[in-house]
Write a protein that holds these residues in place. Structure first.
Motif, short mmCIF file in Angstrom:
data_model
loop_
_atom_site.label_atom_id
_atom_site.label_comp_id
_atom_site.label_asym_id
_atom_site.label_seq_id
_atom_site.Cartn_x
_atom_site.Cartn_y
_atom_site.Cartn_z
N PRO A 172 28.58 17.73 35.13
CA PRO A 172 28.02 16.52 35.74
C PRO A 172 28.08 15.35 34.76
N SER A 173 28.28 14.15 35.30
CA SER A 173 28.18 12.95 34.49
C SER A 173 26.71 12.62 34.29
N LYS A 178 21.14 12.96 36.78
CA LYS A 178 19.95 12.36 37.38
C LYS A 178 19.73 12.88 38.79
N VAL A 179 20.81 13.04 39.55
CA VAL A 179 20.70 13.57 40.91
C VAL A 179 20.19 15.01 40.88
N GLY A 202 22.89 19.46 28.36
CA GLY A 202 22.95 18.01 28.29
C GLY A 202 24.32 17.44 28.01
N LEU A 203 25.38 18.26 28.08
CA LEU A 203 26.74 17.76 27.85
C LEU A 203 27.20 16.96 29.06
N ASP A 204 27.65 15.74 28.84
CA ASP A 204 28.05 14.87 29.94
C ASP A 204 29.55 14.94 30.17
N LEU A 235 34.99 15.27 33.17
CA LEU A 235 35.63 16.23 32.28
C LEU A 235 35.05 16.12 30.87
N PHE A 236 34.95 17.25 30.23
CA PHE A 236 34.41 17.30 28.86
C PHE A 236 35.24 18.27 28.04
N ASN A 237 35.53 17.92 26.79
CA ASN A 237 36.25 18.81 25.88
C ASN A 237 35.43 19.06 24.63
N ARG A 238 35.37 20.33 24.23
CA ARG A 238 34.74 20.67 22.96
C ARG A 238 35.75 20.45 21.84
#
Length: 333
Positions: A172-173, A178-179, A202-204, A235-238
């Motif tokens: 989630p962004s 928040k939703v 908490g990763l956005d 999308l998120f990248n470690r």
């Protein structure tokens, strides 16, 4: 590939197969000979079995070229002494000691110093993947008793260090969180949603990155606006995870000429693999859900040959193979 079995792919009539349906153990095992399935290939070490009994392919995957004397590949029209399947037959012969002492030492270095950044990294705004691989070792062979007893041994280290980024995680962004948090506030008994938010840590996700997924409908209507409620995703990248592994290999061989008509050959190979973060198989894990990979492979053989006459001989072979691979959660999870 440093696997000597991969030399089969340079022969006419052999093609590399990438489909997961034909998956076998060992990247260098997935090739087709004259249209046969890769699982029909037969892998031998000095005429003795080196096949994975579970998913086929290679049991032990050797990578020490400096210990190999010969690679023989038979593609078709094999004699009755070979079985297993209708594919290619690949046989490795290891080096032996001789009447004179000989040895070698080597170092092979690969790194990212002169590499450009991958186009996928550029699009994702990620830095260049940095890596360094050191492959080094030695071998030594010679006579224990000239003309009678010989030994050969080799040891190779393969140490890989990298800062490889993980795969794309769909999260989630900030707006999406928040939703979801408002949904949880209205329904505190929703334990699955609470556990999911805790796992995300908490990763956005970035909704503006190329390839970001569309918002996900929750199937409910906002009581104020009367409009369907959506969760914005991104999308998120470690990055910065140490993607390392160590893969040593030990090879030893002994040859004993008992008489002019009798010879005895002994062989033992041991290799292991350890990776503290298994990004090679699981690049999309969330932090705290990582696994580590550890394994060891052994192959041993005894061959006794007796010559009865110039046209008749008998060969007796005994072999042993063992492989074990484990994927466990990291202790700090």
């Amino acid at each position: 590939s440093l696997n000597p079995y991969a030399l089969a792919t340079t022969l006419p009539g052999v093609s590399t197969v990438t489909s997961g349906v034909t998956f076998t153990n060992g990247i260098s095992s997935n090739y087709s000979s004259d249209g046969e399935r890769p699982r029909g290939n037969n892998f031998l070490i000095e005429g003795q079995d080196n096949n994975d009994a579970g998913i086929h392919g290679q049991g032990l995957q050797p990578e020490n070229f400096q210990a190999i004397q010969e690679v023989a590949v038979l593609l078709n029209s094999t004699s009755a002494e070979y079985g297993h399947g209708g594919g290619a037959i690949a046989n490795l012969i290891y080096k032996s000691g001789t009447n004179s002492f000989h040895g070698a030492a080597w170092e092979r270095l690969s790194n990212s110093s002169l590499d450009a950044n991958d186009h996928a990294n550029v699009l994702a705004g990620r830095p260049k993947t940095e890596y360094r691989e050191n492959i080094f070792g030695f071998n030594f062979g010679g006579p224990v008793k000239k003309g009678k007893l010989f030994i050969f041994t080799s040891y190779q280290w393969d140490n890989y260090r990298s800062s490889m980024p993980g795969g794309d995680l769909i999260l989630p962004s900030a707006a999406g969180y928040k939703v979801l948090q408002s949904v949880l506030q209205n329904d505190p008994s929703n334990t699955r949603l609470a556990a999911m938010l805790l796992a995300y840590g908490g990763l956005d996700g970035d909704p503006n990155r190329k390839g970001a997924p569309a918002p996900i409908p929750l199937g409910v209507v906002d009581p104020v606006t009367g409009l369907p409620v959506f969760v914005q995703m991104g999308l998120f990248n470690r990055t910065g995870v140490p993607v390392d592994y160590n893969e040593p290999e030990f090879d030893a061989k002994g040859d004993y000429i008992v008489t002019g008509n009798d010879t005895l050959n002994l062989r033992y190979i041991y290799t292991s693999f350890s990776a503290p973060y298994d990004f090679f198989h699981f690049p999309n894990n969330l932090p705290g859900f990582d696994s580590e990979e550890n394994g060891a492979w052994q192959n041993a053989g005894i061959t006794y040959t007796h010559v009865f006459s110039p046209t008749l001989l008998n060969e007796v072979r005994f072999s042993y193979g063992r492989m074990g691979l484990s994927f466990f959660p990291r202790p700090d999870n």
